[in-house]
Design a protein around this motif. Structure first.
Motif, short mmCIF file in Angstrom:
data_model
loop_
_atom_site.label_atom_id
_atom_site.label_comp_id
_atom_site.label_asym_id
_atom_site.label_seq_id
_atom_site.Cartn_x
_atom_site.Cartn_y
_atom_site.Cartn_z
N THR A 68 69.11 18.13 64.79
CA THR A 68 69.26 16.98 65.69
C THR A 68 67.86 16.49 66.07
O THR A 68 66.86 17.06 65.63
CB THR A 68 69.96 17.40 67.00
N SER A 69 67.81 15.48 66.93
CA SER A 69 66.51 14.96 67.37
C SER A 69 65.94 15.77 68.53
O SER A 69 64.96 15.36 69.13
CB SER A 69 66.65 13.50 67.79
N GLY A 70 66.56 16.89 68.88
CA GLY A 70 66.01 17.72 69.95
C GLY A 70 67.12 18.36 70.77
O GLY A 70 68.31 18.30 70.41
N GLY A 71 66.70 18.97 71.88
CA GLY A 71 67.65 19.66 72.73
C GLY A 71 68.65 18.72 73.39
O GLY A 71 69.84 19.02 73.49
N THR A 72 68.17 17.57 73.82
CA THR A 72 69.06 16.62 74.51
C THR A 72 70.21 16.20 73.60
O THR A 72 71.38 16.21 74.00
CB THR A 72 68.25 15.38 74.94
N GLU A 73 69.86 15.85 72.36
CA GLU A 73 70.92 15.42 71.45
C GLU A 73 71.87 16.57 71.10
O GLU A 73 73.09 16.38 71.01
CB GLU A 73 70.32 14.84 70.17
N ALA A 74 71.32 17.78 70.93
CA ALA A 74 72.18 18.92 70.63
C ALA A 74 73.17 19.15 71.77
O ALA A 74 74.36 19.40 71.54
CB ALA A 74 71.33 20.16 70.39
N ASP A 75 72.69 19.06 73.01
CA ASP A 75 73.58 19.24 74.17
C ASP A 75 74.66 18.16 74.19
O ASP A 75 75.85 18.44 74.41
CB ASP A 75 72.77 19.17 75.47
N ASN A 76 74.26 16.92 73.98
CA ASN A 76 75.24 15.81 73.98
C ASN A 76 76.27 15.98 72.86
O ASN A 76 77.46 15.80 73.07
CB ASN A 76 74.52 14.47 73.82
N GLN A 77 75.76 16.32 71.67
CA GLN A 77 76.68 16.48 70.52
C GLN A 77 77.68 17.60 70.78
O GLN A 77 78.85 17.49 70.46
CB GLN A 77 75.90 16.79 69.24
N ALA A 78 77.18 18.70 71.36
CA ALA A 78 78.06 19.84 71.61
C ALA A 78 79.14 19.48 72.63
O ALA A 78 80.33 19.68 72.39
CB ALA A 78 77.25 21.03 72.12
N ILE A 79 78.71 18.92 73.75
CA ILE A 79 79.65 18.73 74.86
C ILE A 79 80.57 17.54 74.62
O ILE A 79 81.80 17.67 74.68
CB ILE A 79 78.87 18.60 76.20
N ILE A 80 79.99 16.39 74.29
CA ILE A 80 80.84 15.22 74.04
C ILE A 80 81.64 15.44 72.75
O ILE A 80 82.83 15.15 72.69
CB ILE A 80 79.99 13.93 73.94
N GLY A 81 80.94 15.99 71.74
CA GLY A 81 81.61 16.20 70.44
C GLY A 81 82.77 17.15 70.54
O GLY A 81 83.84 16.90 69.97
N TYR A 82 82.61 18.25 71.28
CA TYR A 82 83.70 19.21 71.39
C TYR A 82 84.83 18.65 72.25
O TYR A 82 86.02 18.76 71.91
CB TYR A 82 83.22 20.54 71.98
N ALA A 83 84.45 18.02 73.36
CA ALA A 83 85.47 17.46 74.28
C ALA A 83 86.32 16.41 73.55
O ALA A 83 87.55 16.37 73.69
CB ALA A 83 84.80 16.87 75.51
N THR A 84 85.67 15.57 72.76
CA THR A 84 86.39 14.50 72.08
C THR A 84 87.31 15.06 71.00
O THR A 84 88.46 14.64 70.87
CB THR A 84 85.38 13.52 71.42
N ALA A 85 86.79 16.02 70.23
CA ALA A 85 87.59 16.54 69.11
C ALA A 85 88.74 17.43 69.57
O ALA A 85 89.69 17.66 68.82
CB ALA A 85 86.68 17.32 68.16
N ASN A 86 88.63 17.97 70.79
CA ASN A 86 89.64 18.96 71.21
C ASN A 86 90.39 18.55 72.47
O ASN A 86 90.94 19.38 73.19
CB ASN A 86 88.95 20.32 71.45
N ARG A 87 90.42 17.25 72.71
CA ARG A 87 91.03 16.73 73.92
C ARG A 87 92.48 17.17 74.09
O ARG A 87 92.94 17.36 75.22
CB ARG A 87 90.97 15.19 73.85
N HIS A 88 93.16 17.36 72.97
CA HIS A 88 94.58 17.76 73.02
C HIS A 88 94.76 19.15 73.66
O HIS A 88 95.85 19.50 74.09
CB HIS A 88 95.18 17.74 71.61
N LYS A 89 93.66 19.94 73.70
CA LYS A 89 93.78 21.31 74.24
C LYS A 89 93.63 21.34 75.77
O LYS A 89 93.89 22.37 76.38
CB LYS A 89 92.69 22.20 73.64
#
Ligand SMILES: Cc1ncc(COP(=O)(O)O)c(C=O)c1O
Length: 390
Positions: A68-89
């Protein structure tokens, strides 16, 4: 005048060996790693070697590393990315009250967009207590995100225990390890995390590069849209020189982490104790023992952290403060307030973070310089006078 850099939690200088490893990728090996001709293949090889180096540092498999482009992007990708992909849970996310803004504000963003977010309190040393987490987990909890160590006060969190509790409740665990990767051993298998963020510029690599460890089987949805790079997790032409530098920095860190950690722990301990002894009305913030090696965070009563910084700068010492005047607000940092420090004390915070370039002489210089600075500022302080100290 002596120049003493003691702000390694903010960033670190690029190691000369890292710089050397990057140069060919800024010159001959300039190709786009998606191109099939030789210059492209050379760039790809450099990137894949870096992936192995970073994976090895974290005890991950190379295909679990997304650059990624750094820690900030990794944090955003993890949290937003996981929340979006697993919203049904479920829609409940748990984080702590002392996270870096890259996590804290990302969770706030999700709370404005249909997710329920719990910000866990910490104890007086900045520790997220496992019992506190246990008490707020519920069937709708989707994700827990807790940092490995806090950037402002240095406290190392009990990640292994927190991840186990999270998994028992059926949720996933993300860890922002930007402050620990390269500074203490970080083993994703031992910690039991599903996702972990790291940043190159905290371990003597270049800025603007980092990674997200994504355990096999964990689904995230990228909020960036474009090409299919990084196995469709992170579109965009890769920052090859940066990634190669990150890889080299990871390799060097892996070889040196124990030895450097031991030395910095000793140097940091001497600095902290010396300052606490020499300066009345001072206290260490964060955990007294479980902290990042070489991380010294203090609060001095009756002075402003910003004023100390300015005077230290005039004496050639580069450090930072947790108080938020730097960010244009008069509020002290959310971290220090979460530790229960009163506003007036939190305003007098100072962070000195040592790195491998610091020597015993640097520590002596700060021990000889800082007490006089605090005393001079106190002599100008009406609060100090009111408290009967002058
Ligand atoms: C704990 C923590 N998380 C995230 C970040 C952001 O990392 P980057 O500067 O690589 O975006 C930092 C940077 O200081 C940090 O200390």
């Amino acid at each position: 005048m002596r120049q003493v850099y003691m702000d390694h939690s903010a960033t670190t200088p690029v190691d000369p060996e890292v710089f050397e490893a990057m140069v060919p990728y800024l010159t001959d090996r300039f190709g786009n790693p998606s191109s099939i001709y030789s210059a492209g293949r050379a760039a790809r090889q450099g990137m894949e070697k870096a992936r192995e180096q970073v994976a090895s540092l974290l005890n991950a498999s190379p295909d679990e590393i997304i650059f990624t482009s750094g820690g900030t992007e990794a944090d955003n990708q993890a949290i937003i990315g996981y929340a979006t992909a697993n919203r049904h849970k479920g829609n409940h996310i748990i984080t702590s009250a002392i996270e870096h803004h890259a996590v804290y504000d990302t969770c706030k963003y999700l709370s404005r967009n249909g997710f329920e977010v719990t910000f866990l309190p910490v104890d007086g040393n900045g520790v997220v207590e496992p019992e506190t987490l246990k008490a707020v987990l519920k069937p709708t909890t989707l994700l827990v995100s807790i940092m490995h160590a806090n950037n402002e006060v240095g406290t190392i969190e009990p990640i292994k225990e927190l991840a186990t509790i999270t998994h028992e409740a059926g949720a996933a665990f993300h860890c922002d390890a930007v402050q620990t990767v390269g500074r203490i051993p970080v083993d994703v298998v031992d910690l039991g995390v599903d996702m972990l963020s790291a940043s190159s510029h905290k371990l003597y690599g270049p800025k603007g590069t980092g990674c997200l460890y994504l355990k096999k089987g964990i689904k995230v949805e990228s909020y960036l849209h474009g090409g299919g790079q990084e196995r469709k997790h992170r579109p965009g032409t890769e920052n090859i020189p940066g990634i190669v530098g990150f890889g080299k920095a990871a390799e060097l860190a892996q070889a040196r982490v124990d030895e450097t950690g031991k030395r910095l722990r000793e140097l940091g301990g001497r600095l902290a104790q010396g300052l606490l002894n020499a300066i009345p009305h001072s206290r260490l913030t964060g955990h007294p023992v479980n902290r990042i090696p070489g991380h010294v965070s203090l609060c001095f009563e009756f002075v402003e952290g910003e004023s100390i910084l300015l005077m230290l700068d005039q004496a050639g010492v580069m450090a930072s403060s947790g108080s938020a005047c730097t960010s244009g607000s008069l509020e002290p940092s959310h971290v220090l307030l979460a530790l229960g420090l009163p506003h007036e004390i939190a305003h007098g915070s100072l962070r000195l973070t040592l790195g491998k370039g610091n020597s015993d002489e640097d520590v002596d210089y700060v021990l000889n310089t800082l007490p006089g600075i605090v005393e001079r500022l106190r002599q100008m302080s009406p609060l100090y006078m009111k408290a009967g100290e002058r």
